[in-house]
Scaffold this active site. Structure first.
Site, PDB file in Angstrom:
ATOM      1  N   HIS A   1     -10.931 -14.230   3.102  1.00  0.00           N
ATOM      2  CA  HIS A   1     -12.229 -13.487   2.855  1.00  0.00           C
ATOM      3  C   HIS A   1     -13.194 -14.421   2.266  1.00  0.00           C
ATOM      4  O   HIS A   1     -14.603 -14.171   2.836  1.00  0.00           O
ATOM      5  CB  HIS A   1     -11.999 -12.227   1.697  1.00  0.00           C
ATOM      6  CG  HIS A   1     -10.946 -11.286   2.272  1.00  0.00           C
ATOM      7  ND1 HIS A   1     -10.577 -10.240   1.575  1.00  0.00           N
ATOM      8  CD2 HIS A   1     -10.272 -11.100   3.543  1.00  0.00           C
ATOM      9  CE1 HIS A   1      -9.866  -9.583   2.073  1.00  0.00           C
ATOM     10  NE2 HIS A   1      -9.649 -10.133   3.297  1.00  0.00           N
TER      11      HIS A   1
ATOM     12  N   ASP B   1      -4.401 -13.959  -2.804  1.00  0.00           N
ATOM     13  CA  ASP B   1      -3.824 -13.463  -1.922  1.00  0.00           C
ATOM     14  C   ASP B   1      -4.012 -14.683  -0.898  1.00  0.00           C
ATOM     15  O   ASP B   1      -4.705 -15.040  -0.195  1.00  0.00           O
ATOM     16  CB  ASP B   1      -4.670 -12.218  -1.088  1.00  0.00           C
ATOM     17  CG  ASP B   1      -4.184 -10.896  -1.276  1.00  0.00           C
ATOM     18  OD1 ASP B   1      -3.332 -10.601  -2.433  1.00  0.00           O
ATOM     19  OD2 ASP B   1      -4.220  -9.750  -0.630  1.00  0.00           O
TER      20      ASP B   1
ATOM     21  N   ASP C   1     -10.631 -12.073  10.141  1.00  0.00           N
ATOM     22  CA  ASP C   1      -9.836 -12.261   9.315  1.00  0.00           C
ATOM     23  C   ASP C   1      -8.438 -12.427  10.238  1.00  0.00           C
ATOM     24  O   ASP C   1      -7.790 -11.514  10.711  1.00  0.00           O
ATOM     25  CB  ASP C   1      -9.503 -10.581   8.571  1.00  0.00           C
ATOM     26  CG  ASP C   1      -8.894 -10.840   7.008  1.00  0.00           C
ATOM     27  OD1 ASP C   1      -8.814 -12.007   6.681  1.00  0.00           O
ATOM     28  OD2 ASP C   1      -8.722  -9.714   6.700  1.00  0.00           O
TER      29      ASP C   1
ATOM     30  N   GLU D   1     -10.586  -6.820  -4.770  1.00  0.00           N
ATOM     31  CA  GLU D   1     -10.591  -7.730  -3.774  1.00  0.00           C
ATOM     32  C   GLU D   1     -11.673  -7.695  -2.980  1.00  0.00           C
ATOM     33  O   GLU D   1     -11.772  -6.802  -2.227  1.00  0.00           O
ATOM     34  CB  GLU D   1      -9.276  -7.576  -3.006  1.00  0.00           C
ATOM     35  CG  GLU D   1      -9.070  -8.611  -1.891  1.00  0.00           C
ATOM     36  CD  GLU D   1      -7.780  -8.491  -1.250  1.00  0.00           C
ATOM     37  OE1 GLU D   1      -6.715  -8.135  -1.972  1.00  0.00           O
ATOM     38  OE2 GLU D   1      -7.655  -8.846   0.099  1.00  0.00           O
TER      39      GLU D   1
ATOM     40  N   ASP E   1       2.337   2.162   3.252  1.00  0.00           N
ATOM     41  CA  ASP E   1       3.327   1.081   3.939  1.00  0.00           C
ATOM     42  C   ASP E   1       4.794   1.540   3.590  1.00  0.00           C
ATOM     43  O   ASP E   1       5.381   1.367   4.577  1.00  0.00           O
ATOM     44  CB  ASP E   1       3.132  -0.243   3.352  1.00  0.00           C
ATOM     45  CG  ASP E   1       1.898  -0.863   3.255  1.00  0.00           C
ATOM     46  OD1 ASP E   1       1.175  -0.721   4.434  1.00  0.00           O
ATOM     47  OD2 ASP E   1       1.267  -1.870   2.742  1.00  0.00           O
TER      48      ASP E   1
ATOM     49  N   HIS F   1       0.826  -1.192  -0.033  1.00  0.00           N
ATOM     50  CA  HIS F   1       0.060  -0.116  -0.075  1.00  0.00           C
ATOM     51  C   HIS F   1       0.865   1.200  -0.146  1.00  0.00           C
ATOM     52  O   HIS F   1       1.926   1.323   0.547  1.00  0.00           O
ATOM     53  CB  HIS F   1      -0.895   0.180   1.133  1.00  0.00           C
ATOM     54  CG  HIS F   1      -1.621  -0.730   1.704  1.00  0.00           C
ATOM     55  ND1 HIS F   1      -1.383  -2.247   2.313  1.00  0.00           N
ATOM     56  CD2 HIS F   1      -3.209  -1.023   1.321  1.00  0.00           C
ATOM     57  CE1 HIS F   1      -2.485  -2.921   2.337  1.00  0.00           C
ATOM     58  NE2 HIS F   1      -3.392  -2.418   1.720  1.00  0.00           N
TER      59      HIS F   1
ATOM     60  N   ASP G   1      -5.519 -13.936   8.569  1.00  0.00           N
ATOM     61  CA  ASP G   1      -4.522 -13.733   7.601  1.00  0.00           C
ATOM     62  C   ASP G   1      -3.326 -14.625   8.197  1.00  0.00           C
ATOM     63  O   ASP G   1      -2.221 -14.221   8.276  1.00  0.00           O
ATOM     64  CB  ASP G   1      -4.008 -12.338   7.630  1.00  0.00           C
ATOM     65  CG  ASP G   1      -4.844 -11.551   6.989  1.00  0.00           C
ATOM     66  OD1 ASP G   1      -5.731 -11.958   6.110  1.00  0.00           O
ATOM     67  OD2 ASP G   1      -5.111 -10.146   6.970  1.00  0.00           O
TER      68      ASP G   1
ATOM     69  N   ASP H   1      -0.520 -12.600   1.791  1.00  0.00           N
ATOM     70  CA  ASP H   1      -1.259 -11.646   2.835  1.00  0.00           C
ATOM     71  C   ASP H   1      -1.304 -12.173   3.951  1.00  0.00           C
ATOM     72  O   ASP H   1      -2.691 -12.617   4.353  1.00  0.00           O
ATOM     73  CB  ASP H   1      -2.635 -10.969   2.029  1.00  0.00           C
ATOM     74  CG  ASP H   1      -2.979 -10.103   2.686  1.00  0.00           C
ATOM     75  OD1 ASP H   1      -2.656  -9.618   3.788  1.00  0.00           O
ATOM     76  OD2 ASP H   1      -4.287  -9.505   2.285  1.00  0.00           O
TER      77      ASP H   1
END
Lengths: 439, 439, 439, 439
Positions: C272, C297, C308, C233, C105, C102, C310, C340
Site C-alpha cells: 500500500h 503486513d 495491489d 491500515e 474468512d 477477517h 500482495d 498478507d
C-alpha cells in the site's frame, strides 16, 4: 598537465569482500576469470563524460552545488584540456578501460559550426594522445542534439529543415571523430525527437525525417570506412512529453518498418526502461532475445520517481539479471557497461565520484558472479526447460515450423490435451527462491 | 422472447442540447450530416457484450452488485438466449447499429470443446435471427483466451503446447462464426500473452509462437473466404505483469518483424493507451498516421489509477482529438467505436446502462462536431502548415527523398541556416486556445 | 480432523544457507538469538487466512485456478472447520506462531446477521480449540466491510446509515471474538472507505462518520475489557478511486484531528505504501519515528504495477530497512509481521504455499541479521550522527526547545555561519555502499 | 521606465465567445456579476514573478530558449527595476489585480545576507511605488529556500543548524517586506524539506525542526503586527525524492500534531496534487471541506508525466470543479488564483505570455460560469441530498452526535435495515452526464 587532480586517491585495488575501505573494490577483480573470461572482459566498464566531468548538480529548482578544481567554467581549449587531464587521471585510478562522450562534452562550443569543428579537431588530438598514453579507449561517441535552443523541437525530427541540416552536420563530424579515435560504437539518443503537444505536430512526417536521416548515417559510415556498431538508445519521455524511441521494442519495430534493422542495434538504459513502465531488466532481456542488444547504459532510476535520476546501481538482483543476459549472449562487445550515472547533487566531494563508481562496479561484479553461479547450479534453467517441454514434441515443432493449420490445432484439441493442460504451477515463488540463493 | 426487459425505457431520441432528460440524446443525432456523412456513419457505435451483458460488478475486493432480470446465472442455452433478447432490445432502444462479443460471452461453456462448439453453433442461429429481425450487425467477434484456468499463462504464447492447440481450436471456431454472422472485423486481444515473471519465461520462443499462430490465422481466413479485417488490440499489462502487445507501435513493429503488416491492423483502446504511459489519443493518432488504425474501443480510464477501469467517456477534448483522427483518415469503416466500457460497480440500476451509453455517444457526437468545426475554421491546420514550411523547399524535399548525404547537410549548415533556426515559437498555448474555441 | 492435508510436507527445519531444499529454511532459525532476542521474537510471523486459505486465484480477467483438497466451496460449518484443520496443520508445519483473519474468512455467512453471529460463535470455539492444541495464537482479527454488495460505497463512510449500522454490528462482533480468542490486535482496513467519484460524495460528512464510528470502537473496547492494540491500515486506492486512509501520515493526521491518536496505531502494508508513491520502507519508518508503528503486513508489490499484487517478499534490502526500524523501536510486539501475501494465480501446487512463506521468512531473517550487523558495525549511524552534529550545540538545542526567534536566527546568520554552510556532502553513494556491505 | 516592453500588445479586452483574436478574452469579463460577485472578485487572479519574469526555458537537458528585451541577465538593481517595469506593464495590460514573488525573484542576490537585505529594501520601494501607480497588489510573498546550494538538504529541515538559521533570517526579512507591501498572504513551499535517501536522514528530528521553525514564524507575525494569512503549499516530491508536505491532508495532519492548525492554511497547487496521485481537484476540495483552503496555485500538470510541468490550465471540467469548491466556501479571499505556470520552453514569443494567461483566465471564467449554472440548476445537489438522506433521521443524527454505541448499532442492524441497504445505485454516469450539461 602534470597536476594531480585527485591527490588523495590512490589507484583503486581489489581488497576482497571484507574490506571496509570505501576506496577499494570488494568484488570487482578485473583479472579474475568467470565462465572463461575475465571480469574486465565481461563488464567492459566505461565512464561517461557528461555526468562525471560536465554536470555540476544543477536541477530544475536549484543552482550547481559541485565545484571541481580543474574546471573554471570557460568554454576554452585550455579548460577542456584540463578536463581531459582530470578525466583520464580518474579513468586510470579507477581502472576502467573505456569512456564515452557527446561532442559538446569535450569540445568548446565556439561561435559557429566552423569554429566548433576546428575545436573538435583540436580536442580529438588531445584525446588521442591521452588514449595512447593511458590505454583507455573510447566505447562510444555521440552528438548532442538536444541542449542548444535550436534543437528545442528535436534534431532529425525538427519541423525546421535548417535544424535538420545542422543536426546532420553535427552528426557527420561526431561520427568522423569517433571513427578517428577508434570508438567501438556510435550512439543516437533522440533527446528531443518527439513532441510536447500533438496539436502542433505531424508525427508521420517526423518519423520519416528520422528514417531519412538514419539512412544518411548508414551511408556516411560506409563512406568513412567506419566499422563501429551503430546504436539507438530508447527513452519514452523527458525532456519531451512523448519521444518516438519509446522503448527497445518500439525502436526495433521502427528499424524493421524502414528496413534499417541490419544497421543498428539498441543501447539500453535501464532508467529509461523503468520510465517506460517496464522492469529494470526488461529491455535488456527483450533486446538480447531479439538479437538487438548492443550496449548498456548501466545506471538505475527510482521506480517511484517520474524522471531520469541516473543513479549509480547498487541492486545486486538487477545486476544479476543484467549480467545473466549478457552472459547468455556471450558478452557485450563491442558494447559495454557505460556508467551513465551522476553523483547526487548533494554528493559534493570529489571522492564521491570514486565511491559511486566503485559501488556500481562491485554491484555488477556481484551480479556477474551470481549469474555464473546460477548457471553452474543449473536448477533454474532445468525448471524452465521442463516448463516448455511440451514444445519439444513433433506437433510442437511442426507448429513452430509453420506446418500446422488451425484445423490441425482443432483436431489436436478435440483429441484431447489433458483437461488440466496449462494449469501446471508456474512456480514463481520457487524461481524467486532459487534466485535468492545467489543474490 | 416477447418479454420486454427494459419496460420503462422508450427508444432514445435526439432532443437537443437543452434537454434535461437523461434518457435522451443532447448531441447525437444519427442522421445529421457532418462533413458529408451522417453522424451514424462517422461513429459506427457498437455495444460490447461482456461488460454490458455479462459483468455484474465483481471486483478483486467484492462480490457482484448488479442483478439483471433476464439473467439467472446458469450456463444454459435458455439463459443465453434470454440475454440475446435483452441485449438486442437494448441495442434497438439505444439506436446503435453494431455489437461485439467474445465466444464465451454468448455461448454456454459446455463440458468440453465439442459441446462448446455445438452450443456456439446454436447461439449463432439465435444471433443471426436477431440480426435479421433488428438490422443490428456484428462489428467484431473474438475468442476469450484468458479467463479459463488453462490460459493462465497465455493462449498462443503458453509454455504448454496443448493450450496453444486449444487456443487454435477456439479461434478457428470464433473466426468461422464471426464470418457466418457477417462480422466486419475479427479481433485479438492477448489478455495473458505475456508473463508474470521473466524468471520462468522464454520471451523469444513465446513471440515466435505468437507469430506462428497468427500465420495460421491468416491462412484460415483465406480458407473460409472471410473478408473481415483482422485486428490486434494492444495492452501493456493487466492481468499479466507484462504483455507483449504493449502498445500500438510495439504491435506494428512486431507485425513488420514477421512480415504480417499487410494482414492485421490495430484496434486501439485508449484506456490501454494511458496504461502504457501515452496520452489518451496517442495510439489512435500514431496508428492512424502509420495507416494501421482499424477500430477503436471507445472507453476511458483514469490516468491516476493503474488498472483498466473501462469507463464510459465524457471528456469532449479527448473525443474531439479522436474524431479528428477518424475524420482525417476518412472514417473508421470497417471498424467502429465500440463501447468497451462498463457501468461502475455501484451503478446498479438497469437505466444506468442506458445513461452511460447515451452520455458516451453524446460525447463523441460533440467531439465529431468540434473536429468538423475546427477543420472548417482551418486556423490550427494553417499554424501547422506554417510550422513545417521549411520542408516544402527543394532541399527539404530532396532530404526526404533520400537524395542528400550528411556531407550535403554539413554544406547547407555551413552556408548558413539563420542562427536562430529552430527557435520559432512552438506556440503550444495558442494551439490549446484554438482547441478551446471548439470544445 | 485426523486427515493430513499436506502429507508430503514435513515440518520445515532450519538447514542453513547452503541447503538446496526448497522446503527448508536457509536463514530463519527461530531460536537463534540476535541482539538479545530470538529471531522468533523479533519477527513474530503470522499467516493470513484470506489469501492462504480462502483465495483461489480469480482475478478481474479470469476464474479461480487453485483447488484445495480441503475446501468444497460451500458456506458450511463443516467446510469452515476443515479449513481450520488444514490451516493449523500449515501453521504448525511452517512453524509460525500467529495467524490473522477477517470474520468472513472463518465464518459461514448464513442467511442474516443473527445466523452469521451464531456461526461466528461456533467457529470461535473451533479456533479456540485449535489454538489450545497447537499453541498458535491470533495476531489480529478484523471485520470485512468491503466484499458484500451493501458495502459497495463503504462501511463506516457509507452514505446509507443502515450500512453504517450493519458495519457497527459486524465490528462489534469481530472485536468481541478477537478478544475472546486472545487476539493481540484488532485492525481496521477501510477497503471502500473513500469514493469512486467526488461528484456524488460529501467527503467532510464521511470523514466525520468515520470519526464517530471509531469513537464507538474505543468505547466498545473498554466495555468488553479488551486490551489489544487497535490498528488502522492505510491504503491510497483500490478498490476505490480514492481512499481516505491514504497513507500512514494521513491516518496519523486524521487521528490527531479527532483526538484519537492515543487509541490507535498504524498497521503498515508496504504494498500500500508503494501504491501511495512512497518507497517500500517509507511508512514503516515514518510511523515508527512518530511512535505510531503498531504492526506490519509483510508483503511486497511491484512499483511498476498500479494495483495491489500482495506478493511474498524476496528483497533483502527492503527487509533490512524494515527490520532496522523494528529493531530501532525495540520490537513490534504486540504487533508482528503478517504475511498478507498470496501465491501467484499460476502457482497452483499446495507446496507453493510453503515455498512462498519460507522464502519470505528467510528474507526477513536475512534482513534482521543484516540490520543487526549494520548496527554492530556502527559506521552508518556514525555518519548520520556527524551529519547532524551542528544541532548538538547550544544554539541548536535552544532552537529546538522553542527558545529562539527569527530575530535570533537573523543575528546568528549575520554573525556568520560559514559561507559553505549546508554544502557538506550528503554522501548518498557512500551510505548505499555501506548498506551493500550487509545485504 | 518610460519604455514600453510589450508595444504590440494593447490592454486585453473582453470580446465575447465568438472572438477569434488570441489577444482578447472570450469568457473572462472582470466586472460581470456571477452569483452576487464580480468575476474579478471570485477569481482574484495573480501572475507569478518566477515563471513569468525570471525563467527562460532551461530544463535538465537544455539551455534557456527565451530572451526578454528587458532582462540583461545581471544581478543588479537596474536590471531588477527594469523587470519590475515590464512586469507591471504586463499585469496592467493583462488586467490582473495581483502578483506573487519569492524574495530572490525581485532582489539582486548581493554578496552576503546584509547586502541582500539592503537590496530587498530597495526593491520594496520600487515595488511599492509601482503598486501605488497601478493599483496592482501583492497576493503573497515567500522566501526561496531551495535554489541556493546551501539549501540542498532543505532549509528548516536542514541537518546543518547554520542553514536553519540562514533560512530563519531570510524568512524573517521576506515576511517583513511582504507585510510592508500589504501582501494578503505569506506562503511556505518546502522545496527541499524532505530527503533524497532515508539512509542519511533522521525524519523525526527534521519534522521537529520544521515545527520549531513554524512556531517562530507565528511569533514573528505577531511581533510585526502582520495580519496576512500564513499558507503551506504541499508537494510530494521533486526536487527531493520525498518531501514532508506530501499533500493537503499530510500538511493538515502535521499542523494538528503540532497544534499549529489555527495559524496556517493550505495553498493548493493542482500540479502537486496530481503528482501525489490524487485527481486535479482533490486537494482543493478536501482542504476546503476541512476548512483549510487558503489559496490556489492555478496551474495544471500532465497526469502521465512524473514531474511538475506547471502548465497553463485549459481544462474547463477541472476549472468547474475548482470554482465550485471556491463558490461553496464563499470565495477565496484573502487568497486567490495565482498562475504558477510557465509558458512552454518552446513558446519563445513575448505574446505567448499573454496568450497563455488569457487562455487560463478564460478557462476559469468558464469554470465559474459553469459552476454557477450547475448550482442554479440544482439537479446534482438534489441527487446528493437524496443519496445521504438516511442520515437525516433520528438515529443518523444521534450516531453523528456520539450518542450511539456499537451495541446500539447491532440492535438497529438486527432489527433490520432492508436487506438491500447500501445497494442503491451510486449513479456515477448520471452525475457525469449532469456535469457534461454545463462543461
Amino acid at each position: 598537465s602534470g597536476t594531480e587532480w585527485f591527490p588523495s586517491v590512490h589507484p583503486i585495488k581489489f581488497a576482497g569482500p571484507d574490506s571496509k575501505d570505501p576506496l577499494s573494490f570488494k568484488h570487482y577483480n578485473a583479472s579474475q576469470v568467470v565462465m572463461g573470461k575475465t571480469m574486465a572482459d565481461w563488464c567492459r566498464f566505461s565512464v561517461c563524460w557528461w555526468h562525471s566531468f560536465r554536470a555540476a548538480g544543477a536541477d530544475p529548482f536549484g543552482s550547481p552545488t559541485i565545484a571541481r578544481a580543474w574546471d573554471d567554467g570557460t568554454e576554452t581549449i585550455e579548460n577542456a584540456t584540463r578536463r581531459v587531464d582530470a578525466a583520464f587521471e580518474f579513468f586510470v585510478k579507477l581502472g576502467v578501460p573505456f569512456y564515452t562522450f557527446h561532442d559538446v562534452d569535450v569540445t568548446p562550443l565556439g561561435r559557429d559550426l566552423a569554429e566548433f569543428n576546428a575545436n573538435f579537431d583540436r580536442m580529438q588530438e588531445v584525446l588521442a594522445a591521452k588514449q595512447a598514453e593511458t590505454g583507455v579507449q573510447l566505447l562510444w561517441g555521440t552528438a548532442n542534439l538536444f541542449s542548444h535552443p535550436r534543437y528545442m523541437n528535436g534534431g532529425m525530427t525538427s519541423p525546421d529543415f535548417g535544424v535538420f541540416a545542422r543536426a546532420g552536420a553535427q552528426v557527420r563530424k561526431a561520427m568522423t571523430v569517433t571513427h578517428e579515435l577508434g570508438g567501438s560504437n556510435y550512439v543516437f539518443w533522440g533527446g528531443r525527437e518527439g513532441f510536447q503537444t500533438i496539436l502542433n505536430t505531424r508525427p508521420r512526417q517526423e518519423l520519416e525525417q528520422a528514417a531519412a536521416f538514419l539512412r544518411m548515417v548508414v551511408k556516411h559510415k560506409q563512406d568513412i570506412g567506419a566499422e563501429y556498431q551503430l546504436l539507438i538508445e530508447p527513452k519514452p519521455r523527458e525532456p519531451m512529453k512523448h519521444q518516438y524511441d519509446y522503448d527497445a521494442q518500439t525502436v526495433i519495430g521502427f528499424l524493421h518498418q524502414h528496413d534499417l534493422q541490419d544497421h543498428f542495434k539498441v543501447n539500453v538504459e535501464p532508467n529509461h526502461t523503468t520510465l517506460a513502465g517496464h522492469s529494470y531488466e526488461h529491455d535488456i532481456i527483450m533486446a538480447s532475445q531479439l538479437g538487438m542488444l548492443g550496449s548498456i547504459d548501466a545506471n538505475t532510476g527510482d521506480e517511484l520517481l517520474g524522471w531520469d535520476t541516473d543513479q549509480f546501481p547498487s541492486n545486486v538482483r538487477q545486476a544479476t539479471l543484467t549480467m545473466d543476459a549478457v552472459v547468455a549472449q556471450g558478452g557485450l562487445a563491442p558494447g559495454g557497461l557505460n556508467f551513465d550515472c551522476k553523483v547526487r547533487r548533494e554528493s559534493t566531494d570529489p571522492a564521491d565520484l570514486f565511491i559511486a563508481h566503485i559501488g556500481a562496479m562491485d554491484t555488477f561484479a556481484r551480479g556477474l558472479k551470481a549469474a555464473a553461479a546460477m548457471r553452474e547450479d543449473g536448477a533454474m534453467s532445468s525448471l524452465r526447460a521442463q516448463r516448455y517441454a511440451s514444445w519439444d514434441t513433433d506437433a510442437g515443432r511442426r507448429a513452430m515450423a509453420g506446418e500446422l493449420t488451425l484445423d490441425d490445432l482443432e483436431r489436436i484439441a478435440l483429441e484431447g490435451p489433458a483437461a488440466e493442460a496449462g494449469t501446471a504451477s508456474g512456480k514463481q515463488e520457487l524461481y524467486e527462491m532459487e534466485l535468492s540463493r545467489f543474490v
